[in-house]
Design an enzyme around this catalytic site. Structure first.
Site, short mmCIF file in Angstrom:
data_model
loop_
_atom_site.label_atom_id
_atom_site.label_comp_id
_atom_site.label_asym_id
_atom_site.label_seq_id
_atom_site.Cartn_x
_atom_site.Cartn_y
_atom_site.Cartn_z
N PRO A 151 -4.40 1.03 18.96
CA PRO A 151 -4.21 0.41 17.64
C PRO A 151 -4.11 1.38 16.46
CG PRO A 151 -6.49 0.18 18.33
CD PRO A 151 -5.76 0.78 19.49
N LYS A 183 0.95 0.16 15.06
CA LYS A 183 2.35 0.09 15.47
C LYS A 183 2.69 -1.15 16.30
CE LYS A 183 4.42 3.25 13.48
NZ LYS A 183 4.19 2.50 12.27
N TYR A 226 4.26 6.24 9.98
CA TYR A 226 3.38 5.13 9.57
C TYR A 226 4.18 4.04 8.85
CZ TYR A 226 -1.08 3.00 8.18
OH TYR A 226 -2.14 2.14 8.04
N HIS A 265 0.86 -1.18 0.00
CA HIS A 265 0.00 0.00 0.00
C HIS A 265 0.89 1.23 0.00
CE1 HIS A 265 -4.24 -1.47 1.12
NE2 HIS A 265 -3.57 -2.47 0.62
N TYR A 286 -8.93 6.16 7.07
CA TYR A 286 -9.03 6.55 8.48
C TYR A 286 -9.95 7.76 8.52
CZ TYR A 286 -4.89 3.71 9.69
OH TYR A 286 -3.99 2.68 9.92
C1 DHB Z 1 -5.53 -2.52 10.83
C2 DHB Z 1 -5.43 -2.22 12.17
C3 DHB Z 1 -4.93 -0.99 12.56
O1 DHB Z 1 -4.82 -0.69 13.85
C4 DHB Z 1 -4.55 -0.06 11.61
O2 DHB Z 1 -4.09 1.14 12.02
C5 DHB Z 1 -4.63 -0.38 10.27
C6 DHB Z 1 -5.12 -1.62 9.89
C7 DHB Z 1 -6.07 -3.83 10.41
O3 DHB Z 1 -6.42 -4.65 11.27
O4 DHB Z 1 -6.20 -4.07 9.20
#
Ligand code: DHB
Length: 396
Positions: free
Chosen positions: A294, A298, A386, A76, A205
């Site tokens: 989450p 990370k 990221y 990605h 997001y």
């Molecule tokens: C996923 C989980 C995340 O916390 C994130 O920032 C991006 C993707 C996932 O489970 O696909």
């Protein structure tokens, strides 16, 4: 009768951190025993995040731990931040020269378990670790009961706690003192897995007046999506129609492809850093040492960065008899841990709507999002964090 074994490195926990560490150590000729409470099936079906930093992917490929990531994973090159009815793409390669890979954690685990078993790794499952003793000697011991309930001990040169946020090893390092640094967040994620095609090419997001949503993916036919919820939400309290309505309302501008929801869970946010990461010959890595919220994915990537450092430190200690990198392990690891803790906090607080947010708070948040997407410096900061900062290579 207690069975007693001896190895160079006793690794508690067969998650990504523990398995990858055993894999890297083996490449330097350092043998280890890996133990875990769970069965192989449970380990390989752990549902966690899906995003791997560029450095994580390079390491998995270069160390021979996974080639599948390049075949079955998806690169990605950006994410979309959506707010105030508009989408803004953050393009990673043009800002940082790096990308991320969508390759779920359970796939990483399948690759690592297969690689370790093929290499003859001593991997013991169904094992309950009770405690670690003699941390401050050169012969620390892991003590517990095996799959048949018989007591066992493993004596090692070094013991590593890679056994997750409920670590049984941690108290041997922190002394059980509850002075770990932690932060609570007033929200959780409602997560689903569903049978549907992707609703967008890249992850979205979204900060919406109703709260945060993340539209992620798993494959061409399975999707992962999340929306912000109250931490006390019962996952079974919402109907499928209510879940789709919540998700859809939070990504205005996109029509989500709906499908059969075959898994739902509420992920509570945990955020802590142990006040000590090493005592004598016992070290903590991954979720045993720290957890992050989450947003930004990370968690596993930070565990991998710990492993890179600890592998080098153990190589120096056990092959060259040089104690300095191991002595510096905690201090060096903490620099990245706090950067990742900050990034995860920042993404979380910028994108979620706090239950008590005032109009001022909402407007300020939109101002913050605009200052990120409208400035190359803002987009670069997000993209660097990221896609992952380079691994630390300086050793004392
Ligand atoms: C996923 C989980 C995340 O916390 C994130 O920032 C991006 C993707 C996932 O489970 O696909």
């Amino acid at each position: 009768m207690t069975t007693a074994d001896r190895t160079r490195v006793a690794i508690v926990g067969a998650g990504p951190a523990g398995l990858l560490l055993s894999h890297l150590l083996a490449a330097s000729g350092i043998e280890s025993i890996v133990v875990d409470r769970r069965s192989r099936e449970e380990i390989e079906n752990t549902i966690r995040a899906g995003i791997l930093e560029q450095g994580t992917v390079d390491l998995l490929v270069e160390s021979g731990a996974s080639t599948r990531v390049l075949e079955d994973g998806n690169r990605h090159d950006g994410i979309e931040l959506r707010f105030a009815g508009e989408g803004h793409r953050i393009d990673f390669p043009s800002l940082t020269g790096r990308s991320v890979w969508l390759y779920p954690q359970h796939e990483v685990l399948r690759d690592l378990v297969a690689a370790r078993l093929a290499a003859g790794q001593d991997l013991r499952l169904g094992i309950t670790v009770e405690r670690v003793e003699d941390a401050e000697t050169t012969r620390p011991r892991v003590i517990g009961t095996d799959a048949d309930g018989h007591p066992f001990e493993i004596e090692a040169d070094v013991v590593v706690g890679a056994d997750g946020s409920r670590s049984a090893v941690r108290s041997a390092v922190t002394g059980g003192i509850r002075s770990d640094l932690f932060r609570e967040y007033p929200f959780a994620w409602f997560g689903i897995l569903c049978d549907a095609p992707p609703s967008a090419d890249e992850l979205i997001y979204s900060n919406s007046p109703d709260g945060f949503a993340l539209i992620s993916q798993r494959s061409a036919t399975v999707q992962r999506m999340y929306f912000q919820c109250d931490p006390d939400t019962d996952p079974d309290s919402l109907s499928d129609a209510q879940i789709w309505a919540e998700l859809q309302a939070r990504v205005p501008g996109t029509t989500l492809h709906e499908g059969h929801i075959f898994q739902r869970d509420v992920l509570r946010f945990r955020s802590f850093v142990a006040h000590q990461l090493r005592r004598g010959r016992v070290a903590l890595i991954g979720d045993a040492a720290h957890t992050v919220p989450p947003t930004g994915a990370k968690g596993m990537n930070l565990a991998v960065a710990d492993v890179v450092l600890l592998d080098r430190a153990l190589g120096a200690l056990l092959v060259e008899n040089d104690e300095r990198p191991f002595d510096a392990f905690a201090e060096t690891a903490l620099r990245r841990i706090w950067k990742a803790q900050h990034f995860s906090w920042w993404m979380t607080s910028m994108l979620h709507v706090a239950p008590d947010a005032s109009q001022f708070d909402r407007e300020r948040q939109l101002g913050e999002l605009r200052s990120v997407v409208e400035s190359e410096a803002g987009r670069s900061y997000l993209a660097e964090a990221y896609t992952g900062w380079p691994f630390e290579t300086r050793l004392p």
